[in-house]
Design a protein around this motif. Structure first.
Motif, PDB file in Angstrom:
ATOM      1  N   TYR A  54       0.811  -1.220   0.000  1.00 62.38           N
ATOM      2  CA  TYR A  54       0.000   0.000   0.000  1.00 62.38           C
ATOM      3  C   TYR A  54       0.843   1.269   0.000  1.00 62.38           C
ATOM      4  O   TYR A  54       0.443   2.285  -0.567  1.00 62.38           O
ATOM      5  CB  TYR A  54      -0.953   0.003   1.196  1.00 62.38           C
ATOM      6  CG  TYR A  54      -2.177  -0.844   0.978  1.00 62.38           C
ATOM      7  CD1 TYR A  54      -2.845  -0.820  -0.241  1.00 62.38           C
ATOM      8  CD2 TYR A  54      -2.670  -1.679   1.979  1.00 62.38           C
ATOM      9  CE1 TYR A  54      -3.967  -1.595  -0.456  1.00 62.38           C
ATOM     10  CE2 TYR A  54      -3.802  -2.449   1.772  1.00 62.38           C
ATOM     11  CZ  TYR A  54      -4.445  -2.404   0.555  1.00 62.38           C
ATOM     12  OH  TYR A  54      -5.555  -3.171   0.335  1.00 62.38           O
ATOM     13  N   GLN A  55       2.003   1.210   0.594  1.00 64.02           N
ATOM     14  CA  GLN A  55       2.839   2.410   0.664  1.00 64.02           C
ATOM     15  C   GLN A  55       3.704   2.606  -0.571  1.00 64.02           C
ATOM     16  O   GLN A  55       4.235   3.690  -0.791  1.00 64.02           O
ATOM     17  CB  GLN A  55       3.715   2.360   1.920  1.00 64.02           C
ATOM     18  CG  GLN A  55       2.913   2.503   3.207  1.00 64.02           C
ATOM     19  CD  GLN A  55       3.773   2.485   4.455  1.00 64.02           C
ATOM     20  OE1 GLN A  55       4.869   1.920   4.446  1.00 64.02           O
ATOM     21  NE2 GLN A  55       3.282   3.069   5.531  1.00 64.02           N
ATOM     22  N   SER A  56       3.836   1.578  -1.390  1.00 70.58           N
ATOM     23  CA  SER A  56       4.662   1.677  -2.581  1.00 70.58           C
ATOM     24  C   SER A  56       3.962   2.474  -3.675  1.00 70.58           C
ATOM     25  O   SER A  56       2.782   2.257  -3.964  1.00 70.58           O
ATOM     26  CB  SER A  56       4.982   0.281  -3.123  1.00 70.58           C
ATOM     27  OG  SER A  56       5.603   0.369  -4.386  1.00 70.58           O
ATOM     28  N   ARG A  57       4.695   3.379  -4.305  1.00 68.06           N
ATOM     29  CA  ARG A  57       4.152   4.148  -5.428  1.00 68.06           C
ATOM     30  C   ARG A  57       4.325   3.395  -6.753  1.00 68.06           C
ATOM     31  O   ARG A  57       3.934   3.904  -7.800  1.00 68.06           O
ATOM     32  CB  ARG A  57       4.801   5.532  -5.485  1.00 68.06           C
ATOM     33  CG  ARG A  57       4.436   6.391  -4.283  1.00 68.06           C
ATOM     34  CD  ARG A  57       4.862   7.839  -4.425  1.00 68.06           C
ATOM     35  NE  ARG A  57       4.391   8.609  -3.278  1.00 68.06           N
ATOM     36  CZ  ARG A  57       3.197   9.198  -3.185  1.00 68.06           C
ATOM     37  NH1 ARG A  57       2.358   9.090  -4.200  1.00 68.06           N
ATOM     38  NH2 ARG A  57       2.849   9.872  -2.113  1.00 68.06           N
ATOM     39  N   ASP A  58       4.894   2.206  -6.676  1.00 69.61           N
ATOM     40  CA  ASP A  58       5.029   1.381  -7.875  1.00 69.61           C
ATOM     41  C   ASP A  58       3.860   0.417  -8.048  1.00 69.61           C
ATOM     42  O   ASP A  58       3.797  -0.310  -9.030  1.00 69.61           O
ATOM     43  CB  ASP A  58       6.325   0.565  -7.819  1.00 69.61           C
ATOM     44  CG  ASP A  58       7.560   1.440  -7.956  1.00 69.61           C
ATOM     45  OD1 ASP A  58       7.485   2.440  -8.686  1.00 69.61           O
ATOM     46  OD2 ASP A  58       8.579   1.117  -7.337  1.00 69.61           O
ATOM     47  N   MET A  59       2.943   0.418  -7.068  1.00 67.96           N
ATOM     48  CA  MET A  59       1.781  -0.456  -7.162  1.00 67.96           C
ATOM     49  C   MET A  59       0.673   0.257  -7.930  1.00 67.96           C
ATOM     50  O   MET A  59       0.401   1.437  -7.701  1.00 67.96           O
ATOM     51  CB  MET A  59       1.286  -0.842  -5.771  1.00 67.96           C
ATOM     52  CG  MET A  59       2.275  -1.683  -4.968  1.00 67.96           C
ATOM     53  SD  MET A  59       2.618  -3.296  -5.735  1.00 67.96           S
ATOM     54  CE  MET A  59       4.261  -2.992  -6.398  1.00 67.96           C
ATOM     55  N   LEU A  60       0.019  -0.465  -8.829  1.00 69.63           N
ATOM     56  CA  LEU A  60      -0.990   0.126  -9.700  1.00 69.63           C
ATOM     57  C   LEU A  60      -2.390  -0.265  -9.248  1.00 69.63           C
ATOM     58  O   LEU A  60      -2.642  -1.424  -8.894  1.00 69.63           O
ATOM     59  CB  LEU A  60      -0.774  -0.329 -11.142  1.00 69.63           C
ATOM     60  CG  LEU A  60       0.623  -0.051 -11.726  1.00 69.63           C
ATOM     61  CD1 LEU A  60       0.732  -0.628 -13.127  1.00 69.63           C
ATOM     62  CD2 LEU A  60       0.905   1.450 -11.740  1.00 69.63           C
ATOM     63  N   SER A  61      -3.302   0.720  -9.271  1.00 67.33           N
ATOM     64  CA  SER A  61      -4.697   0.467  -8.916  1.00 67.33           C
ATOM     65  C   SER A  61      -5.580   0.288 -10.140  1.00 67.33           C
ATOM     66  O   SER A  61      -6.704  -0.192 -10.036  1.00 67.33           O
ATOM     67  CB  SER A  61      -5.240   1.621  -8.062  1.00 67.33           C
ATOM     68  OG  SER A  61      -4.617   1.635  -6.802  1.00 67.33           O
ATOM     69  N   ASP A  62      -5.084   0.703 -11.302  1.00 69.49           N
ATOM     70  CA  ASP A  62      -5.853   0.588 -12.537  1.00 69.49           C
ATOM     71  C   ASP A  62      -6.189  -0.879 -12.802  1.00 69.49           C
ATOM     72  O   ASP A  62      -5.315  -1.731 -12.829  1.00 69.49           O
ATOM     73  CB  ASP A  62      -5.032   1.155 -13.702  1.00 69.49           C
ATOM     74  CG  ASP A  62      -5.818   1.189 -15.004  1.00 69.49           C
ATOM     75  OD1 ASP A  62      -6.299   0.121 -15.421  1.00 69.49           O
ATOM     76  OD2 ASP A  62      -5.944   2.267 -15.589  1.00 69.49           O
TER      77      ASP A  62
END
Length: 402
Positions: A54-62
């Motif tokens: 959840y804290q990673s900015r490399d995880m995608l929600s799309d």
């Protein structure tokens, strides 16, 4: 390893898991904390791993690709691929920026008198009834009134919102039968038609209503020269109305259920009402309204004892993370004074829930006043679970104040 962990597949869960997922989640966390499902996706049950995702900015929600396979070309697909929650920057940044000003803690604190008044009226009403349904008569009405006020939804439409919400959100479960997909599509289509008319009238008459500040922020706001289209407005209003009332409905219902199941903690809160703030955090931890989240790895991510490659589809078990014994001592015990309590019911990181502060305010006021007003509150029949894996709550919860 038990057969429960080796054979577990999130895409094949049944009613036993939905009724009580916690024993299975404990076993998975102990034996297979990074569990691979048959379709190649992974299910994370360890707090540290869920938090890192959840804290990673490399995880995608799309989820455009995943939802295309799941839903096809239909209203559910258009909704879930247009709303804030399943999108990434720059679109996510635009919508979140437009909403941020209306969801600051200071701004939301201004709603406390409104929330107080609604709770008092609801409590007076159910007090006259004596026997009532905690969900139908109380828990779902409060947040529906608040978020409807913020969006300017007419009063005559508000009773339909929980039905729309359950149908639309229910289609996000790992296992979705055809009848539930059909109900979800019908709910999106009907709700969208109502909102299309509401938004069109509000756009043409921006000063004609005394409520709807959030709707105004979405319609007339601008971020880096970008305004939302009519379709984007409709789908994000659906998302806000669903998220804005479903979480609080389940928070209140789950909290009352937890207190009635733990009479020592019920008495403790009655004797010390000042514990309500920490009590709400504990209710969110032990029965998180949102149980499962999803992300797709946009880059390789290192977890506690393994590395997931770019492109991995990840299911995050918020329910398991919030009962991880490495973070929460004696995690299945309810302690309304628990400190620290780093529960992540509202997620964290770039997609932390905008309505978390509002839900906490509503929960604090509603649960606190229920406990104070009804010292002899007790069950009056069997409770009925929502029947979903992703969201945890009740559809029926009969109680008595006598």
């Amino acid at each position: 390893m038990t057969s429960t962990t080796t054979d577990f597949d999130l895409n094949r869960i049944g009613p036993d898991f939905i009724a009580d997922p916690y024993p299975t989640l404990h076993r998975l966390r102990a034996a297979r904390p990074v569990h691979r499902n048959a379709d190649g996706s992974v299910f994370l049950t360890r707090y540290a791993d869920v938090l890192k995702v959840y804290q990673s900015r490399d995880m995608l929600s799309d989820k455009a690709t995943e939802f295309a396979a799941k839903f096809g070309d239909c209203p559910l697909h258009r909704h879930h691929t247009t709303s804030l929650v399943f999108n990434d920057p720059p679109y996510h940044s635009t919508v979140r920026k437009l909403l941020a000003a209306a969801f600051t803690p200071r701004k939301l604190a201004e709603f406390e008198p409104l929330i107080d008044g609604i709770v008092d009226r609801l409590i007076d009403r159910v007090a006259e009834m004596g026997d009532f349904d905690m969900i139908e008569d109380f828990a779902k009405v409060l947040p529906t009134e608040i978020i409807s006020f913020m969006l300017g939804v007419p009063e005559e439409i508000r009773p339909k919102l929980r039905g729309y919400s359950v149908a639309i959100l229910g289609a996000l479960d790992p296992v979705v039968p055809p009848d539930r997909l059909a109900a979800g599509n019908a709910a999106v289509a009907e709700f969208a038609e109502i909102l299309d008319d509401l938004i069109t009238r509000r756009r043409a008459n921006p000063d004609g209503a005394a409520q709807g500040e959030v709707l105004e922020a979405l319609i007339f706001g601008e971020h880096e020269g970008r305004r939302l289209s009519q379709e984007e407005l409709i789908q994000n209003c659906i998302f806000l109305l669903n998220a804005g009332h479903e979480t609080t409905t389940s928070l209140v219902g789950n909290a009352v259920g937890t207190l009635l199941d733990n009479p020592d903690q019920h008495r403790r809160l009655q004797e010390d009402p000042g514990l309500i703030t920490t009590a709400v955090e504990e209710f969110l931890r032990v029965e998180s309204p949102l149980q499962i989240g999803n992300r797709r790895a946009g880059a390789e991510i290192e977890l506690e004892d393994c590395t997931l490659p770019n492109g991995t589809y990840i299911h995050t078990s918020i329910a398991a993370a919030n009962r991880d014994p490495s973070v929460f001592p004696d995690p299945d015990r309810v302690d309304i004074a628990r400190k620290p309590n780093r529960q992540i019911a509202f997620i964290t990181g770039p997609h932390v829930c905008l309505g978390a502060t509002l839900a906490r305010i509503e929960g604090r006021i509603a649960i606190g006043k229920l406990v104070d007003r009804f010292p002899h509150l007790a069950p009056a029949g069997a409770r009925t679970r929502l029947g979903l894996a992703r969201f945890r709550g009740f559809t029926a919860f009969p109680v008595t104040t006598r």
